[in-house]
Write a protein that holds these residues in place. Structure first.
Motif, PDB file in Angstrom:
ATOM      1  N   GLY A  95       0.899  -1.146   0.035  1.00 12.81           N
ATOM      2  CA  GLY A  95      -0.029   0.134  -0.028  1.00 12.81           C
ATOM      3  C   GLY A  95       0.788   1.136   0.169  1.00 12.81           C
ATOM      4  O   GLY A  95       1.994   1.257   0.068  1.00 12.81           O
ATOM      5  N   PRO A  96       0.231   2.315  -0.046  1.00 16.50           N
ATOM      6  CA  PRO A  96       1.006   3.549  -0.245  1.00 16.50           C
ATOM      7  C   PRO A  96       1.393   4.177   0.933  1.00 16.50           C
ATOM      8  O   PRO A  96       2.468   5.041   1.106  1.00 16.50           O
ATOM      9  CB  PRO A  96      -0.275   4.625  -0.781  1.00 16.50           C
ATOM     10  N   GLY A  97       1.224   3.822   2.239  1.00 13.20           N
ATOM     11  CA  GLY A  97       1.668   4.303   3.533  1.00 13.20           C
ATOM     12  C   GLY A  97       1.060   5.688   3.751  1.00 13.20           C
ATOM     13  O   GLY A  97       1.704   6.190   4.504  1.00 13.20           O
ATOM     14  N   ARG A  98       0.062   6.125   3.287  1.00 11.43           N
ATOM     15  CA  ARG A  98      -0.300   7.371   3.332  1.00 11.43           C
ATOM     16  C   ARG A  98      -1.707   7.136   3.723  1.00 11.43           C
ATOM     17  O   ARG A  98      -2.494   6.592   3.180  1.00 11.43           O
ATOM     18  CB  ARG A  98      -0.693   8.180   2.171  1.00 11.43           C
ATOM     19  N   PRO A  99      -2.118   7.813   5.132  1.00 10.41           N
ATOM     20  CA  PRO A  99      -3.571   8.025   5.730  1.00 10.41           C
ATOM     21  C   PRO A  99      -4.276   8.420   4.712  1.00 10.41           C
ATOM     22  O   PRO A  99      -4.357   9.400   3.982  1.00 10.41           O
ATOM     23  CB  PRO A  99      -3.381   8.688   6.893  1.00 10.41           C
ATOM     24  N   GLY A 100      -5.477   7.577   4.698  1.00  7.73           N
ATOM     25  CA  GLY A 100      -6.715   7.844   3.743  1.00  7.73           C
ATOM     26  C   GLY A 100      -6.561   7.318   2.439  1.00  7.73           C
ATOM     27  O   GLY A 100      -7.465   7.803   1.570  1.00  7.73           O
ATOM     28  N   GLU A 101      -5.497   6.824   1.794  1.00 14.85           N
ATOM     29  CA  GLU A 101      -5.353   6.506   0.404  1.00 14.85           C
ATOM     30  C   GLU A 101      -5.068   4.862   0.521  1.00 14.85           C
ATOM     31  O   GLU A 101      -4.287   4.248   1.284  1.00 14.85           O
ATOM     32  CB  GLU A 101      -4.278   7.026  -0.178  1.00 14.85           C
ATOM     33  N   TYR A 102      -5.971   4.207  -0.354  1.00 10.71           N
ATOM     34  CA  TYR A 102      -5.804   2.890  -0.579  1.00 10.71           C
ATOM     35  C   TYR A 102      -5.533   2.410  -1.941  1.00 10.71           C
ATOM     36  O   TYR A 102      -6.009   2.870  -2.790  1.00 10.71           O
ATOM     37  CB  TYR A 102      -7.204   2.385  -0.057  1.00 10.71           C
ATOM     38  N   TRP A 103      -4.651   1.281  -1.993  1.00  7.53           N
ATOM     39  CA  TRP A 103      -4.259   0.722  -3.344  1.00  7.53           C
ATOM     40  C   TRP A 103      -5.017  -0.585  -3.469  1.00  7.53           C
ATOM     41  O   TRP A 103      -4.410  -1.645  -2.423  1.00  7.53           O
ATOM     42  CB  TRP A 103      -2.690   0.596  -3.401  1.00  7.53           C
ATOM     43  N   LEU A 104      -6.008  -0.831  -4.205  1.00  6.15           N
ATOM     44  CA  LEU A 104      -6.750  -2.065  -4.297  1.00  6.15           C
ATOM     45  C   LEU A 104      -6.398  -2.546  -5.747  1.00  6.15           C
ATOM     46  O   LEU A 104      -6.657  -2.006  -6.806  1.00  6.15           O
ATOM     47  CB  LEU A 104      -8.207  -1.480  -4.077  1.00  6.15           C
ATOM     48  N   ASN A 105      -6.067  -3.738  -5.647  1.00  5.87           N
ATOM     49  CA  ASN A 105      -5.444  -4.395  -6.832  1.00  5.87           C
ATOM     50  C   ASN A 105      -6.011  -5.884  -6.911  1.00  5.87           C
ATOM     51  O   ASN A 105      -6.014  -6.663  -6.010  1.00  5.87           O
ATOM     52  CB  ASN A 105      -4.190  -4.703  -6.892  1.00  5.87           C
ATOM     53  N   TRP A 106      -6.489  -6.293  -7.939  1.00  7.90           N
ATOM     54  CA  TRP A 106      -7.213  -7.749  -8.318  1.00  7.90           C
ATOM     55  C   TRP A 106      -6.658  -8.210  -9.544  1.00  7.90           C
ATOM     56  O   TRP A 106      -6.436  -7.571 -10.601  1.00  7.90           O
ATOM     57  CB  TRP A 106      -8.759  -7.625  -8.543  1.00  7.90           C
ATOM     58  N   VAL A 107      -6.422  -9.624  -9.710  1.00 11.36           N
ATOM     59  CA  VAL A 107      -6.123 -10.209 -10.849  1.00 11.36           C
ATOM     60  C   VAL A 107      -7.340 -10.594 -11.331  1.00 11.36           C
ATOM     61  O   VAL A 107      -8.368 -11.094 -10.524  1.00 11.36           O
ATOM     62  CB  VAL A 107      -5.011 -11.377 -10.916  1.00 11.36           C
ATOM     63  N   ILE A 108      -7.608 -11.073 -12.403  1.00 14.06           N
ATOM     64  CA  ILE A 108      -8.770 -11.331 -13.289  1.00 14.06           C
ATOM     65  C   ILE A 108      -8.695 -12.800 -13.628  1.00 14.06           C
ATOM     66  O   ILE A 108      -7.728 -13.236 -14.084  1.00 14.06           O
ATOM     67  CB  ILE A 108      -9.166 -10.479 -14.387  1.00 14.06           C
TER      68      ILE A 108
END
Length: 167
Positions: free
Chosen positions: A57-70
């Motif tokens: 993740g980004p390590g910044r409060p309030g930001e999220y990295w969401l990742n999926w494989v299909i």
């Protein structure tokens, strides 16, 4: 917010794990995938390192990295990915489908599923950046409920969800 598995009619969208790097490197190996985005096919090692960073993740409060494989529900084969960078005010989305599975509606199905999932999680503004010459990606964005704006960012059109409240 965390990425959780969700399914569409033909696809399973699986939260990203480093262990997917080997199979995904094969999915992403065609140089034609990088025509509009630039770059080149990643090695397994580079992709594993990227996935480690994305999973951390980004390590910044309030930001999220969401990742999926299909994954195809028909044969359990990985065929691409979707991702979203989510903040309090917006979710920026992207999708990539391996060339071997293009032209069958999978990218559209995955993008619609992603936008629906984000909306169900409370996302109000959803945006995507699409190269002006990438007609297939523009069609996917439109199918997912995004509309092209007049704004250009780094040479790409900004698309956003039509239903969001505009100032």
């Amino acid at each position: 917010m965390i990425a959780t598995r969700f399914d569409t009619e033909r696809l399973a969208l699986l939260p990203l794990h480093v262990e997917y790097a080997d199979e995904m490197a094969k999915v992403l190996a065609d140089p034609a995938l990088y025509t509009f985005t630039g770059g080149e096919p990643p090695t397994v090692e580079a992709l594993a390192a990227q996935y480690e960073r994305q999973c951390a993740g980004p390590g910044r409060p309030g930001e999220y990295w969401l990742n999926w494989v299909i994954s195809s529900l028909q044969d359990d084969e990985l065929i691409g990915y979707v991702q979203a960078t989510v903040t309090e005010t917006e979710a920026e989305v992207a999708w990539v489908l391996g060339t071997r599975r293009q032209g069958r509606g999978y990218a559209k199905e995955a993008a619609i599923g992603l936008v629906d999932w984000l909306t169900a999680q409370g996302a109000r503004r959803i945006i995507a950046h699409v190269h002006p010459d990438h007609t297939a990606s523009a069609a996917i964005a439109a199918a997912a409920g995004l509309e092209r704006t007049d704004r250009i960012d780094d040479g790409e059109h900004l698309w956003e969800n039509a239903k969001q409240a505009r100032p």
